[in-house]
Design a protein around this motif. Structure first.
Motif, mmCIF file in Angstrom:
data_model
loop_
_atom_site.group_PDB
_atom_site.id
_atom_site.type_symbol
_atom_site.label_atom_id
_atom_site.label_comp_id
_atom_site.label_asym_id
_atom_site.label_seq_id
_atom_site.Cartn_x
_atom_site.Cartn_y
_atom_site.Cartn_z
ATOM 1 N N HIS A 1 0.966 -1.200 -0.019
ATOM 2 C CA HIS A 1 0.035 0.051 -0.032
ATOM 3 C C HIS A 1 0.677 1.377 -0.115
ATOM 4 C CE1 HIS A 1 -3.638 -2.259 0.628
ATOM 5 N NE2 HIS A 1 -3.070 -2.869 1.881
ATOM 6 N N GLU A 2 1.962 1.092 -0.472
ATOM 7 C CA GLU A 2 2.880 2.284 -0.538
ATOM 8 C C GLU A 2 3.160 2.638 -1.917
ATOM 9 O OE1 GLU A 2 5.519 2.011 3.777
ATOM 10 O OE2 GLU A 2 6.290 0.866 2.059
ATOM 11 N N PHE A 3 3.565 4.125 -1.881
ATOM 12 C CA PHE A 3 4.057 4.624 -3.257
ATOM 13 C C PHE A 3 4.881 6.009 -2.827
ATOM 14 C CE2 PHE A 3 0.199 6.666 -2.443
ATOM 15 C CZ PHE A 3 0.110 7.954 -2.666
ATOM 16 N N PHE A 4 5.849 6.388 -3.779
ATOM 17 C CA PHE A 4 6.634 7.589 -3.752
ATOM 18 C C PHE A 4 5.698 8.676 -4.487
ATOM 19 C CE2 PHE A 4 10.410 5.277 -2.711
ATOM 20 C CZ PHE A 4 10.907 5.954 -1.432
ATOM 21 N N MET A 5 5.760 9.881 -3.894
ATOM 22 C CA MET A 5 5.256 10.947 -4.813
ATOM 23 C C MET A 5 6.128 12.259 -4.577
ATOM 24 S SD MET A 5 1.982 12.365 -2.329
ATOM 25 C CE MET A 5 2.303 14.259 -2.757
ATOM 26 N N ASN B 1 2.031 5.781 2.784
ATOM 27 C CA ASN B 1 1.488 4.611 3.153
ATOM 28 C C ASN B 1 -0.143 4.870 3.296
ATOM 29 O OD1 ASN B 1 0.486 2.141 3.987
ATOM 30 N ND2 ASN B 1 2.320 1.459 5.066
ATOM 31 N N VAL B 2 -1.001 4.382 2.365
ATOM 32 C CA VAL B 2 -2.462 4.671 2.208
ATOM 33 C C VAL B 2 -2.981 3.570 3.316
ATOM 34 C CG1 VAL B 2 -2.226 5.507 -0.209
ATOM 35 C CG2 VAL B 2 -2.849 3.109 0.457
ATOM 36 N N ALA B 3 -2.339 2.725 3.962
ATOM 37 C CA ALA B 3 -2.672 1.803 4.876
ATOM 38 C C ALA B 3 -2.183 1.896 6.118
ATOM 39 C CB ALA B 3 -2.944 0.157 4.303
ATOM 40 N N SER B 4 -1.734 3.210 6.448
ATOM 41 C CA SER B 4 -0.976 3.123 7.577
ATOM 42 C C SER B 4 -1.815 2.835 8.921
ATOM 43 C CB SER B 4 -0.500 4.612 7.771
ATOM 44 O OG SER B 4 0.067 5.027 9.063
ATOM 45 N N LEU B 5 -1.036 2.347 9.821
ATOM 46 C CA LEU B 5 -2.166 1.991 11.189
ATOM 47 C C LEU B 5 -2.226 3.245 11.814
ATOM 48 C CD1 LEU B 5 -0.014 -1.238 12.433
ATOM 49 C CD2 LEU B 5 -2.223 -1.306 11.218
ATOM 50 N N ASN B 6 -1.549 4.017 11.508
ATOM 51 C CA ASN B 6 -2.075 5.613 12.436
ATOM 52 C C ASN B 6 -2.975 6.285 11.832
ATOM 53 O OD1 ASN B 6 0.104 4.965 14.320
ATOM 54 N ND2 ASN B 6 1.804 6.046 12.999
ATOM 55 N N SER B 7 -3.422 5.884 10.665
ATOM 56 C CA SER B 7 -4.375 6.569 9.770
ATOM 57 C C SER B 7 -5.807 6.361 10.192
ATOM 58 C CB SER B 7 -4.340 6.492 8.431
ATOM 59 O OG SER B 7 -5.008 7.011 7.565
ATOM 60 N N LEU C 1 -8.840 3.507 5.567
ATOM 61 C CA LEU C 1 -8.089 2.735 4.450
ATOM 62 C C LEU C 1 -8.129 3.691 3.240
ATOM 63 C CD1 LEU C 1 -6.487 0.368 3.506
ATOM 64 C CD2 LEU C 1 -8.760 -0.689 2.791
ATOM 65 N N LEU C 2 -7.102 4.142 2.650
ATOM 66 C CA LEU C 2 -7.313 4.896 1.371
ATOM 67 C C LEU C 2 -6.667 4.131 0.282
ATOM 68 C CD1 LEU C 2 -5.779 8.010 3.270
ATOM 69 C CD2 LEU C 2 -8.083 7.542 2.808
ATOM 70 N N SER C 3 -7.095 4.735 -0.974
ATOM 71 C CA SER C 3 -6.290 4.288 -2.136
ATOM 72 C C SER C 3 -5.267 5.224 -2.512
ATOM 73 C CB SER C 3 -7.294 4.167 -3.343
ATOM 74 O OG SER C 3 -7.790 5.580 -3.794
ATOM 75 N N SER C 4 -4.363 4.972 -3.519
ATOM 76 C CA SER C 4 -3.209 5.984 -3.847
ATOM 77 C C SER C 4 -3.729 7.361 -4.533
ATOM 78 C CB SER C 4 -2.404 5.546 -5.018
ATOM 79 O OG SER C 4 -3.200 4.842 -5.822
ATOM 80 N N LEU C 5 -4.983 7.093 -5.009
ATOM 81 C CA LEU C 5 -5.897 8.187 -5.778
ATOM 82 C C LEU C 5 -6.607 9.071 -4.696
ATOM 83 C CD1 LEU C 5 -7.417 6.539 -8.805
ATOM 84 C CD2 LEU C 5 -5.309 8.016 -8.783
ATOM 85 N N THR C 6 -7.141 8.424 -3.395
ATOM 86 C CA THR C 6 -7.894 9.385 -2.586
ATOM 87 C C THR C 6 -6.868 10.001 -1.548
ATOM 88 O OG1 THR C 6 -8.343 7.343 -1.350
ATOM 89 C CG2 THR C 6 -9.857 8.244 -3.099
ATOM 90 N N CYS C 7 -5.716 9.433 -1.448
ATOM 91 C CA CYS C 7 -4.815 9.920 -0.230
ATOM 92 C C CYS C 7 -4.684 11.214 -0.142
ATOM 93 C CB CYS C 7 -3.496 9.020 -0.282
ATOM 94 S SG CYS C 7 -2.547 9.277 1.203
ATOM 95 N N PRO C 8 -4.284 11.971 -1.325
ATOM 96 C CA PRO C 8 -4.111 13.407 -1.131
ATOM 97 C C PRO C 8 -5.387 14.110 -0.600
ATOM 98 C CG PRO C 8 -2.892 12.749 -2.924
ATOM 99 C CD PRO C 8 -3.984 11.568 -2.559
ATOM 100 N N LEU C 9 -6.529 13.595 -0.978
ATOM 101 C CA LEU C 9 -7.975 14.215 -0.724
ATOM 102 C C LEU C 9 -8.123 14.059 0.902
ATOM 103 C CD1 LEU C 9 -9.717 13.910 -4.030
ATOM 104 C CD2 LEU C 9 -8.630 15.933 -3.093
ATOM 105 N N ASN D 1 -0.202 9.490 6.894
ATOM 106 C CA ASN D 1 0.117 8.543 5.970
ATOM 107 C C ASN D 1 1.286 8.996 5.327
ATOM 108 O OD1 ASN D 1 -3.231 9.059 5.630
ATOM 109 N ND2 ASN D 1 -2.605 6.988 5.248
ATOM 110 N N ILE D 2 2.050 9.855 5.642
ATOM 111 C CA ILE D 2 3.361 10.152 5.300
ATOM 112 C C ILE D 2 4.632 9.685 6.213
ATOM 113 C CG2 ILE D 2 4.958 11.782 4.791
ATOM 114 C CD1 ILE D 2 2.814 13.974 4.288
#
Length: 368
Positions: free
Chosen positions: A25-29, A328-334, A337-345, A351-352
């Motif tokens: 569930h991770e990516f770089f931006m 990480n869109v599935a961070s335990l602290n978040s 549960l997000l997708s890579s498309l909804t994370c910035p919104l 999630n960082i």
């Protein structure tokens, strides 16, 4: 993986075991860029939003900023704001400081020590001991400056090839005041233009009430705008028509404008940009609402272009510095549960996972 990893390790001299694999569930931006933030106002962010701009400045801002003659007070606030913005994924920030030189220099040192790329004003110098920090000539705004002062600052910036930052057309009362103070100028923009303040290294905050003729002048000079939607709404200043700015091909980035804006997060600025655009569409169904992709660009590459730093940062083009967020869109602290498309919104600093500036990991913060 496999052969590719082995080949890369041989070419660049690193051990394959040193490679960190991103999780499912991770990516770089690209790192986010705040093109307008008042570091000194962090101490009262989220409060004192009960009056319009000019009264707000006199009641709250100027009294607080006077305290920055105390370097220990400045150190406490500036350390907090640099850490908070980095934690929220701001790898580059264009800071307003105060009129106090020692405190302004301290802000540059703190940003550099924590590894944040920054422009800092007021700092006027021709030598720079902080590789990530640049000085920026900072007239607060036209109502607080004489034409002679503006012209002198424009000359300093030109002779030393410095960045310039200020405010323009934030609210209607301010615009009317400028007309009274500068009766011989054709517009707010014309004042800055006559004083050589508008250059291809200039960033002007707000611009809510600029005319099309003024935007043409921005385009011709290469000057940029910082869109600060949270502040624009919080102080009832106005709503910038970003679509019109983009149609005029004016460089544009996003700003938090703390403490006029109550959030230090560029993710919030992205959300507020979309909201503001939708308000304009409600008022005029012919208005083309901004897309998520457009505001994401404003938060990254658009911001770097607005600050004339796009040769170094803003995206992952080969040859640029690695300014990046590991998300990480599935961070335990978040909280969801997000997708890579909804994370910035829908996401936030939780999630960082990591923040990199110029290839160096700066978040999580080191104990040292």
């Amino acid at each position: 993986e496999g052969k590719d990893l082995q080949k890369l390790s041989e070419n660049f001299g690193f051990s394959p075991s040193a490679v960190t694999q991103l999780q499912q569930h991770e990516f770089f931006m690209p790192g986010m860029i705040d093109t307008h933030i008042h570091a000194s106002q962090y101490s009262y962010a989220g409060t004192a939003l009960d009056m319009p701009l000019l009264q707000w400045l006199n009641m709250y801002t100027f009294p607080v900023e006077s305290r920055f003659q105390d370097v220990e007070f400045a150190k406490k606030v500036y350390t907090q704001v640099v850490k908070r913005t980095l934690r929220n994924g701001t790898t580059t920030a264009c800071y307003f400081a105060t009129i106090h030189t020692d405190a302004s220099l301290l802000l540059g040192q703190i940003a550099n020590d924590f590894g944040q790329r920054a422009l800092v004003g007021k700092v006027c110098m021709d030598r720079n001991d902080y590789p990530l920090v640049k000085p920026v000539v900072t007239p607060r705004f036209a109502p607080s400056c004489t034409e002679a002062l503006l012209a002198k600052l424009g000359e300093i910036a030109k002779n030393n090839k410095l960045h310039i930052q200020s405010h323009i057309s934030e609210n209607l009362e301010e615009v009317e005041l400028v007309k009274e103070l500068f009766p011989n100028s054709e517009s707010y923009t014309d004042i800055y233009h006559k004083c050589n303040i508008l250059t291809d290294k200039t960033i002007m905050a707000h611009g809510c009430h600029l005319s099309d003729e003024e935007l043409v002048l921005f385009r011709k000079t290469g000057a940029a705008l910082a869109h600060c939607p949270n502040s624009n709404i919080s102080l009832c200043s106005g709503v910038l028509n970003v679509r019109n700015v983009l149609n005029h091909k004016v460089k544009l980035g996003l700003g938090t404008d703390m403490a006029g804006g109550y959030s230090p997060s560029i993710l919030d600025a992205m959300r507020r940009s979309l909201d503001s655009s939708k308000v304009l569409t409600i008022q005029d169904p012919e208005h083309k609402t901004l897309s998520f992709e457009e505001v994401f660009r404003l938060a990254t590459l658009g911001g770097s272009q607005a600050l004339s730093l796009d040769e170094r940062t803003g995206n992952f083009k080969v040859g640029k510095d690695f300014d990046a967020l590991r998300v990480n869109v599935a961070s335990l602290n978040s909280h969801m549960l997000l997708s890579s498309l909804t994370c910035p919104l829908a996401g936030d600093d939780r999630n960082i996972v990591e923040v990199f500036v110029a290839g160096k990991k700066v978040v999580p913060f080191s104990e040292a």
